[in-house]
Scaffold this active site. Structure first.
Site, short mmCIF file in Angstrom:
data_model
loop_
_atom_site.label_atom_id
_atom_site.label_comp_id
_atom_site.label_asym_id
_atom_site.label_seq_id
_atom_site.Cartn_x
_atom_site.Cartn_y
_atom_site.Cartn_z
N TYR A 7 0.83 -1.20 0.00
CA TYR A 7 0.00 0.00 0.00
C TYR A 7 0.87 1.26 0.00
O TYR A 7 0.68 2.17 -0.81
CB TYR A 7 -0.92 -0.02 1.22
N LYS A 11 1.23 4.18 -2.95
CA LYS A 11 0.97 5.60 -2.74
C LYS A 11 2.19 6.45 -3.08
O LYS A 11 2.07 7.51 -3.69
CB LYS A 11 0.53 5.86 -1.29
N THR A 42 -15.96 5.87 3.37
CA THR A 42 -16.57 5.30 2.16
C THR A 42 -16.84 3.82 2.41
O THR A 42 -16.31 3.23 3.35
CB THR A 42 -15.63 5.43 0.94
#
Length: 113
Positions: A7, A11, A42
């Site tokens: 991750y 990014k 979300t």
């Protein structure tokens, strides 16, 4: 972030791609910027926001004390795409409620204040 190397690498790659694309495309009057969001409420992060102990771990690190709304991420994106940001390129705008500022634990409870 332990276990988060894919991750974090992704990014970082997006941010550096934006900077390099800005450099390459500026001569063509094309602006490229990146927005670096923090925790956003979300459905994608419902696994975090729906589990109180996990959510509390995140909220302890966010000085504003809550996740962002999608609109709070969209607004800076719209600004960067607007003519008002016509001389901004290669920028990385962090929109995270102060998350990146909070690398240290809150020690105010230990300070006697």
């Amino acid at each position: 972030m332990p276990g988060g190397s894919p991750y974090a690498t992704g990014k970082a790659g997006v941010e550096m791609f934006g900077k390099n694309a800005a450099l390459e495309l500026a001569a063509h009057r094309i602006r490229v910027n990146t927005v670096l969001p923090g925790l956003v409420d979300t459905p994608l992060v419902a696994g975090v926001t729906g589990r109180q102990p996990l959510l509390d771990g995140f909220l302890d690190r966010i000085p504003m004390g809550r996740p962002a709304t999608p609109a709070e991420i969209a607004a800076p994106c719209l600004y960067l795409a607007s003519d008002d940001a016509g001389y901004i390129t290669g920028a990385s705008l962090t929109v995270d409620g102060g998350w990146e500022l909070s690398n240290y634990p809150d020690l105010t409870a230990l300070s006697g204040r």
